[in-house]
Motif scaffolding. Structure first.
Motif, PDB file in Angstrom:
ATOM      1  N   GLY A   1      37.518  32.025  41.838  1.00 11.87           N
ATOM      2  CA  GLY A   1      38.034  32.996  40.877  1.00 11.87           C
ATOM      3  C   GLY A   1      39.542  33.132  40.936  1.00 11.87           C
ATOM      4  O   GLY A   1      40.287  32.145  40.900  1.00 11.87           O
TER       5      GLY A   1
ATOM      6  N   HIS B   1      36.123  44.839  40.513  1.00 13.03           N
ATOM      7  CA  HIS B   1      36.136  44.309  41.883  1.00 13.03           C
ATOM      8  C   HIS B   1      37.570  44.202  42.405  1.00 13.03           C
ATOM      9  O   HIS B   1      37.832  44.480  43.576  1.00 13.03           O
TER      10      HIS B   1
ATOM     11  N   SER C   1      34.375  35.483  44.594  1.00 13.39           N
ATOM     12  CA  SER C   1      33.120  36.007  45.146  1.00 13.39           C
ATOM     13  C   SER C   1      32.516  34.998  46.120  1.00 13.39           C
ATOM     14  O   SER C   1      32.761  33.797  46.032  1.00 13.39           O
TER      15      SER C   1
ATOM     16  N   THR D   1      41.677  37.057  35.205  1.00 10.61           N
ATOM     17  CA  THR D   1      40.424  36.346  35.437  1.00 10.61           C
ATOM     18  C   THR D   1      39.551  37.222  36.325  1.00 10.61           C
ATOM     19  O   THR D   1      39.897  38.379  36.577  1.00 10.61           O
ATOM     20  N   HIS D   2      38.433  36.694  36.789  1.00  8.93           N
ATOM     21  CA  HIS D   2      37.541  37.490  37.630  1.00  8.93           C
ATOM     22  C   HIS D   2      37.932  37.348  39.095  1.00  8.93           C
ATOM     23  O   HIS D   2      38.499  36.340  39.531  1.00  8.93           O
ATOM     24  N   THR D   3      37.620  38.354  39.881  1.00 10.49           N
ATOM     25  CA  THR D   3      37.860  38.337  41.319  1.00 10.49           C
ATOM     26  C   THR D   3      36.938  37.327  41.999  1.00 10.49           C
ATOM     27  O   THR D   3      35.783  37.155  41.588  1.00 10.49           O
TER      28      THR D   3
ATOM     29  N   GLY E   1      41.199  39.622  40.528  1.00  6.91           N
ATOM     30  CA  GLY E   1      41.061  39.626  39.082  1.00  6.91           C
ATOM     31  C   GLY E   1      41.339  40.991  38.480  1.00  6.91           C
ATOM     32  O   GLY E   1      41.404  42.007  39.187  1.00  6.91           O
TER      33      GLY E   1
ATOM     34  N   ASP F   1      39.552  43.139  37.086  1.00  7.73           N
ATOM     35  CA  ASP F   1      38.223  43.711  36.899  1.00  7.73           C
ATOM     36  C   ASP F   1      38.003  44.813  37.938  1.00  7.73           C
ATOM     37  O   ASP F   1      38.889  45.095  38.757  1.00  7.73           O
TER      38      ASP F   1
END
Length: 290
Positions: A109, A64, A91, A87-89, A60, A62
């Motif tokens: 993600g 991370h 997890s 988008t987000h990484t 992502g 972000d």
């Protein structure tokens, strides 16, 4: 070159005395934040064993994701085909009990945003290693277009299109995944059915019992060394990484599985999902020659 097409996850691990039962709250003895995802684990573990590795995956946009790319580069993994998605990484949340057993929940993600077209101009070299924490159509595209040796680690064992097996040279489920894929407890029968599609071999990993190799000609069990496990997280990833490394080096399948069994067993004697480096193996197990 070993191409690893797969997932990257931020791993949050909770060390517990025991797993909770439904409706119960338990306290964690320790919490660790680390790098994970089956693709990343396999890429880094292969690199630590001296393999030349390219990771094809997605993170992502972000912090991370930034740390993921920095980590992979530090581990000498080629990140030229790591895509940054809006988008987000991914997890993963890992529960580890006192006996070294794990329970894992994954939020995919950015891993689910990796698309078939993201593979363009990314696959080259001798070995492809992939898994199923990313979209199945991406896995199928990678396997069907790669010209070298193709290894599919079918984890998690959720396959909607069985045609994917037509593009696999070596299939590497664990014993639970093998039963899920074949819908049978009979390993010989299951192997016979899957080998109508899989090109060369099926290698079933069985933890402390070693591995079973099935080909059209024979089946053979490859034992492993006895260890005291403290964390089995990532043992399968370490096995697949080592298998890819030794096959790329030119070892025959049985010899490569012998090495992979040993390295995977050594990996569960320490915490974390990543494989050991040769110097760490030599320090802890001086009698083992790899």
């Amino acid at each position: 070159m070993i191409n690893v097409v797969g997932s990257y996850n931020v791993d949050m691990s909770f060390k517990l005395d025991r797993f909770p039962v439904p409706g119960e709250t338990v306290f964690a003895q320790e919490v660790r934040l680390g790098h994970g995802g089956k693709g990343s684990n396999q890429a880094v573990s292969a690199s630590r064993l001296g393999g030349r590795v390219k990771f094809v995956g997605a993170v992502g946009n972000d912090s991370h994701g930034e740390r993921a790319i920095s980590f992979l580069r530090k581990e000498k993994v080629d990140t030229s085909c790591v895509k940054v998605k809006n988008t987000h990484t991914g997890s993963a949340y890992i529960l580890l009990n006192g006996g070294g057993e794990t329970m894992i929940v994954v939020n995919r993600g950015a891993n689910y945003e990796l698309l078939p077209e993201d593979l363009d101009s990314c696959l080259d070299g001798d070995v492809l290693l992939t898994q199923l924490e990313i979209r199945e159509d991406v896995v199928k595209m990678a396997l069907s277009t790669f010209s070298g040796l193709r290894i599919l680690n079918p984890a998690p064992a959720e396959i909607n299109d069985p045609e994917i097996f037509n593009y696999v040279d070596i299939l590497t489920p664990n014993d639970v995944e093998f039963k899920e894929i074949s819908n049978s407890d009979d390993m010989i029968y299951s192997a016979d059915i899957l080998l109508k599609r899989v090109k060369k071999a099926i290698v079933v990993t069985m933890g402390e019992r070693g591995s079973m190799i099935f080909t059209r000609e024979k089946s053979v069990r490859i034992p492993t060394i006895k260890v005291d496990p403290v964390d089995t997280t990532g043992a399968g990833d370490v096995f697949n990484a080592a298998l890819a490394v030794y096959l790329e080096k030119g070892y025959d399948l049985e010899s490569a599985v012998v090495k992979a069994n040993i390295i995977a067993s050594i990996s569960v004697t320490t915490y974390g999902a990543l494989g050991p480096k040769p110097e760490e193996i030599k320090e802890k197990f001086p009698d083992i020659s790899l």
